[in-house]
Design an enzyme around this catalytic site. Sequence first.
Site, short mmCIF file in Angstrom:
data_model
loop_
_atom_site.label_atom_id
_atom_site.label_comp_id
_atom_site.label_asym_id
_atom_site.label_seq_id
_atom_site.Cartn_x
_atom_site.Cartn_y
_atom_site.Cartn_z
N CYS A 2 2.00 -3.50 -10.88
CA CYS A 2 1.55 -4.86 -10.55
C CYS A 2 2.70 -5.65 -9.94
O CYS A 2 3.86 -5.47 -10.31
CB CYS A 2 1.04 -5.64 -11.74
SG CYS A 2 -0.35 -4.88 -12.56
N ARG A 27 3.72 -1.63 -5.75
CA ARG A 27 3.71 -1.68 -7.21
C ARG A 27 2.30 -1.51 -7.79
O ARG A 27 2.13 -1.40 -9.01
CB ARG A 27 4.28 -3.01 -7.69
CG ARG A 27 5.68 -3.28 -7.21
CD ARG A 27 6.13 -4.64 -7.66
NE ARG A 27 6.26 -4.69 -9.10
CZ ARG A 27 7.34 -4.31 -9.77
NH1 ARG A 27 8.38 -3.83 -9.11
NH2 ARG A 27 7.38 -4.37 -11.07
N TRP A 74 -2.34 -2.95 -10.52
CA TRP A 74 -2.51 -1.54 -10.84
C TRP A 74 -3.15 -1.55 -12.23
O TRP A 74 -2.51 -1.92 -13.22
CB TRP A 74 -1.16 -0.85 -10.87
CG TRP A 74 -1.23 0.64 -11.02
CD1 TRP A 74 -1.32 1.56 -10.02
CD2 TRP A 74 -1.21 1.39 -12.25
NE1 TRP A 74 -1.36 2.83 -10.55
CE2 TRP A 74 -1.30 2.76 -11.90
CE3 TRP A 74 -1.15 1.05 -13.59
CZ2 TRP A 74 -1.31 3.77 -12.87
CZ3 TRP A 74 -1.17 2.06 -14.55
CH2 TRP A 74 -1.23 3.40 -14.17
N ASN A 98 2.33 -9.17 -15.14
CA ASN A 98 2.70 -7.77 -15.00
C ASN A 98 3.20 -7.30 -16.37
O ASN A 98 4.08 -7.92 -16.95
CB ASN A 98 3.81 -7.65 -13.94
CG ASN A 98 4.50 -6.30 -13.93
OD1 ASN A 98 5.66 -6.20 -13.57
ND2 ASN A 98 3.80 -5.27 -14.31
N GLY A 99 2.58 -6.23 -16.88
CA GLY A 99 2.99 -5.74 -18.20
C GLY A 99 1.76 -5.43 -19.03
O GLY A 99 0.65 -5.32 -18.50
N GLU A 483 10.11 19.41 -6.76
CA GLU A 483 10.04 18.18 -5.97
C GLU A 483 9.09 18.36 -4.77
O GLU A 483 8.28 17.48 -4.47
CB GLU A 483 11.46 17.79 -5.52
CG GLU A 483 11.57 16.65 -4.52
CD GLU A 483 11.00 15.33 -5.00
OE1 GLU A 483 10.67 15.18 -6.19
OE2 GLU A 483 10.85 14.44 -4.15
N LYS A 487 5.68 16.14 -4.34
CA LYS A 487 5.43 15.30 -3.15
C LYS A 487 4.10 15.66 -2.52
O LYS A 487 3.33 14.80 -2.14
CB LYS A 487 6.54 15.52 -2.10
CG LYS A 487 7.78 14.72 -2.33
CD LYS A 487 7.55 13.24 -2.08
CE LYS A 487 8.75 12.44 -2.54
NZ LYS A 487 8.97 12.44 -3.99
N GLU A 490 1.17 14.48 -4.68
CA GLU A 490 0.97 13.03 -4.83
C GLU A 490 0.52 12.35 -3.54
O GLU A 490 -0.20 11.36 -3.59
CB GLU A 490 2.16 12.32 -5.47
CG GLU A 490 3.45 12.32 -4.71
CD GLU A 490 4.59 11.64 -5.48
OE1 GLU A 490 4.35 11.00 -6.52
OE2 GLU A 490 5.74 11.76 -5.02
N HIS A 506 5.21 36.12 -14.15
CA HIS A 506 4.63 35.78 -15.46
C HIS A 506 3.43 34.86 -15.32
O HIS A 506 3.11 34.12 -16.24
CB HIS A 506 5.71 35.14 -16.34
CG HIS A 506 6.87 36.04 -16.57
ND1 HIS A 506 6.82 37.11 -17.44
CD2 HIS A 506 8.10 36.10 -15.98
CE1 HIS A 506 7.98 37.77 -17.41
NE2 HIS A 506 8.77 37.16 -16.52
N LYS A 605 4.65 2.60 -7.41
CA LYS A 605 6.05 2.97 -7.24
C LYS A 605 6.84 2.75 -8.51
O LYS A 605 7.71 3.52 -8.87
CB LYS A 605 6.67 2.17 -6.11
CG LYS A 605 8.12 2.54 -5.90
CD LYS A 605 8.49 2.59 -4.46
CE LYS A 605 9.81 3.26 -4.24
NZ LYS A 605 9.74 4.73 -4.32
C1 G6P Z 1 6.90 6.67 -10.00
C2 G6P Z 1 7.18 6.81 -8.52
C3 G6P Z 1 8.16 7.95 -8.25
C4 G6P Z 1 9.43 7.77 -9.07
C5 G6P Z 1 9.11 7.58 -10.56
C6 G6P Z 1 10.34 7.14 -11.34
O1 G6P Z 1 6.20 7.77 -10.44
O2 G6P Z 1 5.98 7.02 -7.82
O3 G6P Z 1 8.48 7.99 -6.88
O4 G6P Z 1 10.23 8.89 -8.92
O5 G6P Z 1 8.14 6.54 -10.73
O6 G6P Z 1 10.73 5.89 -10.90
P1 G6P Z 1 12.20 5.33 -10.99
O7 G6P Z 1 12.14 3.99 -10.35
O8 G6P Z 1 12.52 5.25 -12.46
O9 G6P Z 1 13.09 6.28 -10.28
#
Ligand code: G6P
Length: 610
Positions: A2, A27, A74, A98-99, A483, A487, A490, A506, A605
């Site tokens: 948010c 956010r 969100w 937000n929270g 990673e 990516k 997501e 395995h 994010k």
């Molecule tokens: C969310 C974002 C990711 C990020 C993760 C951790 O899942 O979509 O891109 O890696 O949070 O966020 P931070 O700000 O703690 O690195």
Amino acid sequence: MCGIIGYIGSRNAVPILINGLKRLEYRGYDSAGISFLKNNKIGVRRCAGKIKDLELYIKKEKIVSHVGIGHTRWATHGKPTESNAHPHRAGGIVVVHNGIIENYFELKEGMKKKGQVFTSDTDTEVICHLILTYTQKGYDLEKATKEALKHVEGAYAIGVMNEFEPDKILAVKNDSPLVLGLGKGEHFIASDIPAFLKYTRDVIILENGDMATLTTEGISIFNLKKSKTVKQKVEKISWTPTMAEKGGYKHFMLKEIFEQPRAIADTIRGRFSLEKGTVNLKEFSLRESMLKKLNKIFLVACGTSWHAAMVGKYIIEDMVRVPCEVDIASEFRYRQPIVPRGSLMIVITQSGETADTLAAQREAKRLGAKVLSICNVVGSTSAREADGVFYTHSGPEIGVASTKAFTTQLTALYLFSIALAKAKEKLGAKEIKALFHELLLLPEKVEKALQCDDAVKKIARKYHRAQDFLYLGRGINYPIALEGALKLKEISYIHAEGYPAGEMKHGPIALIDHNLPVLALAPDDNVLEKILSNMEEVKSRGGKLIAVAHEGSSKVRSRVSNVLSMPETNYYLTPIIFSIPLHLLAYYIAVLRKCNVDQPRNLAKSVTVE
Ligand code: G6P
């Protein structure tokens, strides 16, 4: 999660709120709304969907107002509908939040019994009703909010307006991020600085318990926990507004991928001395004597930052031989970890606001560990609560999928490891110099790695209809396989798995058929022969093999037709170089599948709730 924005000043608040919300959309982006004061009445406009939907919805009205608050959501409590979108209203009180209010249910039930009518499923609405109860007793907005918040448990950053006190906005912070912007005769509140960066670079970062009153004349801050007025510390932010723009790129993600040479150069600039062979520890509030004594390191993070933590373990243990434990923050905080006295926790977080990472960091401190935060956002909660901070200077990262923040985190870990190796006398001056030399060449090598762009596009065209993807890596590049898979899933919604190549037999080998693309990370390192065998196993079962290898690696080229060539670096820096084609591949596949790259569904994010 948010985003909050607020404005008071002489300009029209509405475009400022909309523009700010666009900057905060990373956010959360399932619904949005604004409230504003016009002819002494508060108006609220909200809708399900993105900020552009809200913009369209209010366009015809041509609203002009000089004070307002806005929110991009969100969903946590209640579906992403218009009625659950913020701002929420009770009488003349409107609130953006937000929270999470943890005791909202009990509060709501209690108020309902007294006849208060709720119109949403959110936790936020209880805050409006509580504040209203106190303003109805004749309290001003500050006093009413202060009394109301005494009932509330949980994390919140809120913006509040009262129809009957039209010339102010109230902002309160408790465990969720909130910053203030200071202009000339105008003031801002926001969850994050880019929201008002276009208008001012003078910023106050609120502390927990701070309640700020914003008028056109100024800002005053009263800390509810300390029960006193607090002094304002104004910081000048070096980010420029263009840093938070797309700069001609189609998406923030692509812009951020191509910004990596600059981001890495900024992250290493001034951080070490090649002549002296030293890392400038002071800047990170670290001392060599402390590093010397260090016998145990915990690396903790979430998401992509957790992959950086995993790479960190490979670098530190190989270079310095200090044992490391890597944890996902949400696991660390509840697993009763054994943290020997004198341990160091390295938390890795782009935003510095991820709820689980903050909780893990606090738990480590409670257990007596020192905390170093590798963080991208200046003044964020993680940075402020840590004993030392290594800021990655990658600039604002707006794309939800982290790219440049990730490679600058890896760069920071590399520098930290050298500092540790020096303190523990594990490396001689010559070796340290060689490591620094390689680091200085890194931005250029990243630039070169980015030249695989066209080759990656071709591969993306070939495989963008795949239903599954497998990524294989070994050693220090195993986290890069994870990673790459993260990516892809997501942002393109293709199911993908990252695996240590040695584990393929395995389980995942059963998935291999002629429909499955398998991407193998095959740098020229000590396990190249091993991964070559794994690649043969994929080929002989009909899997579609793609390899990322060092340029000139004839062993890989003779086996695979789809090879992405990467420049040579030392072992510790290969994860930085090898993550580049994987980020690009996920990007181009997502674009071909017409996915919303910068705002993938259901994600945000900054995950500021548990
Ligand atoms: C969310 C974002 C990711 C990020 C993760 C951790 O899942 O979509 O891109 O890696 O949070 O966020 P931070 O700000 O703690 O690195």
